[in-house]
Design an enzyme around this catalytic site. Sequence first.
Site, PDB file in Angstrom:
ATOM      1  N   GLY A  23      16.318  -6.255  11.596  1.00 42.26           N
ATOM      2  CA  GLY A  23      15.978  -7.643  11.920  1.00 42.26           C
ATOM      3  C   GLY A  23      14.748  -7.827  12.787  1.00 42.26           C
ATOM      4  O   GLY A  23      14.592  -8.880  13.410  1.00 42.26           O
ATOM      5  N   SER A  24      13.820  -6.853  12.802  1.00 44.31           N
ATOM      6  CA  SER A  24      12.647  -7.023  13.680  1.00 44.31           C
ATOM      7  C   SER A  24      11.744  -8.153  13.174  1.00 44.31           C
ATOM      8  O   SER A  24      11.163  -8.882  13.983  1.00 44.31           O
ATOM      9  CB  SER A  24      11.868  -5.718  13.815  1.00 44.31           C
ATOM     10  N   ASN A  25      11.624  -8.301  11.872  1.00 44.19           N
ATOM     11  CA  ASN A  25      10.826  -9.424  11.367  1.00 44.19           C
ATOM     12  C   ASN A  25      11.493 -10.760  11.687  1.00 44.19           C
ATOM     13  O   ASN A  25      10.823 -11.719  12.068  1.00 44.19           O
ATOM     14  CB  ASN A  25      10.620  -9.292   9.853  1.00 44.19           C
ATOM     15  N   ARG A  77      18.195  -6.549  -1.831  1.00 41.53           N
ATOM     16  CA  ARG A  77      18.726  -6.872  -3.162  1.00 41.53           C
ATOM     17  C   ARG A  77      17.737  -7.733  -3.921  1.00 41.53           C
ATOM     18  O   ARG A  77      17.080  -8.585  -3.323  1.00 41.53           O
ATOM     19  CB  ARG A  77      20.071  -7.589  -3.047  1.00 41.53           C
ATOM     20  N   ILE A  78      17.687  -7.496  -5.220  1.00 43.64           N
ATOM     21  CA  ILE A  78      16.765  -8.243  -6.068  1.00 43.64           C
ATOM     22  C   ILE A  78      17.345  -9.629  -6.326  1.00 43.64           C
ATOM     23  O   ILE A  78      18.522  -9.751  -6.688  1.00 43.64           O
ATOM     24  CB  ILE A  78      16.546  -7.474  -7.382  1.00 43.64           C
ATOM     25  N   HIS A 137       6.278  -7.127   2.176  1.00 45.65           N
ATOM     26  CA  HIS A 137       6.333  -5.792   1.588  1.00 45.65           C
ATOM     27  C   HIS A 137       5.371  -4.877   2.350  1.00 45.65           C
ATOM     28  O   HIS A 137       4.237  -5.278   2.639  1.00 45.65           O
ATOM     29  CB  HIS A 137       5.930  -5.864   0.103  1.00 45.65           C
ATOM     30  N   ASP A 172       8.157  -7.205  -6.397  1.00 51.61           N
ATOM     31  CA  ASP A 172       7.002  -7.288  -5.486  1.00 51.61           C
ATOM     32  C   ASP A 172       5.754  -7.810  -6.202  1.00 51.61           C
ATOM     33  O   ASP A 172       4.638  -7.329  -5.961  1.00 51.61           O
ATOM     34  CB  ASP A 172       6.717  -5.903  -4.850  1.00 51.61           C
ATOM     35  N   GLU A 187       3.470  -6.271  10.265  1.00 54.40           N
ATOM     36  CA  GLU A 187       4.385  -7.250   9.659  1.00 54.40           C
ATOM     37  C   GLU A 187       4.781  -8.331  10.665  1.00 54.40           C
ATOM     38  O   GLU A 187       4.865  -9.504  10.323  1.00 54.40           O
ATOM     39  CB  GLU A 187       5.660  -6.555   9.167  1.00 54.40           C
TER      40      GLU A 187
HETATM   41  C1  GRF Z   1      10.384  -4.395   6.737  1.00 54.73           C
HETATM   42  O1  GRF Z   1       9.649  -3.336   7.250  1.00 54.73           O
HETATM   43  C2  GRF Z   1       9.850  -4.851   5.404  1.00 54.73           C
HETATM   44  O2  GRF Z   1       8.655  -4.252   5.068  1.00 54.73           O
HETATM   45  C3  GRF Z   1      10.861  -4.439   4.391  1.00 54.73           C
HETATM   46  O3  GRF Z   1      12.063  -4.286   5.098  1.00 54.73           O
HETATM   47  C4  GRF Z   1      11.812  -4.028   6.463  1.00 54.73           C
HETATM   48  C5  GRF Z   1      12.767  -4.818   7.274  1.00 54.73           C
HETATM   49  O4  GRF Z   1      12.717  -4.521   8.634  1.00 54.73           O
HETATM   50  N1  GRF Z   1      10.884  -5.398   3.311  1.00 54.73           N
HETATM   51  P1  GRF Z   1      13.440  -5.459   9.678  1.00 54.73           P
HETATM   52  O5  GRF Z   1      14.889  -5.543   9.292  1.00 54.73           O
HETATM   53  O6  GRF Z   1      12.756  -6.779   9.656  1.00 54.73           O
HETATM   54  O7  GRF Z   1      13.265  -4.762  11.010  1.00 54.73           O
END
Ligand code: GRF
Length: 236
Positions: free
Chosen positions: A38-40, A119-120, A137, A173, A202
């Site tokens: 969940g860092s994003n 998941r797609i 991505h 993608d 990201e």
């Molecule tokens: C990210 O690095 C992204 O590139 C990929 O999944 C990862 C998720 O990381 N699609 P997080 O859970 O957001 O830390």
Amino acid sequence: MSNGFLLVYLAGGAYQKRPLQTTNTASYRIGVLGSGKGSNFVALAEACRAGTIPGQIVFVGSDVAGAGILARAAEMGLPNTHLAPGPYRTKLDEAAEASYIAALQVARVDLVVLAGFMRILKGAFLRAFPQRVINIHPSLLPSFPGLEAWRQALDRGVKVTGCTVHFVDEGIDSGPIIGQEAVSVRDGDTVATLHERIQNAERRLYPAVVAALAQGRVRVEGGRVQGFSVQTQETT
Ligand code: GRF
């Protein structure tokens, strides 16, 4: 933001002075789906709190019970739900797909942000949120789609890789690219060091793109994002 007041009539004949919303900065409603740490998501939630994204996260969902993303959402006081994915490993079955759609619709999301959702998503899901689903991505697409893109880049010996935010379409993608950040591959990089710098990128790129979407600055024509692109930059 408010710079005035509104007199609101209350039951019983009283009036109450309430701030007048002149700029409804939090009206853009964001749903986030993820399977991992969940860092994003955290970067997006912090940007919403700071006001750099003029919107709010109204739903966080995961196919993995106990995923870090759900714990991070709970810590930040945001609604978070585990939604069972069904029997398949890489996609949702029909019933699960319907439950994901329903949950996001009930939350009245304007945008579905995939943040490490493994998941797609196709067909019915994409039709429910047309041009409203985005993904991040870890490569400069169209290079290195699929899994462990940072490893693919290192194995191939490219000198520059990065990350890409794109609309999700029926391919893997492959949807229209909204924004990218380049990351240099350094001598001595390992899978771990390169991956870490891509993930740092990201966390800059995703909030910048979501802010642009929330501000209505992204337009798609002829399958391409036109007249606009978000490019953030590696700083270290
Ligand atoms: C990210 O690095 C992204 O590139 C990929 O999944 C990862 C998720 O990381 N699609 P997080 O859970 O957001 O830390």
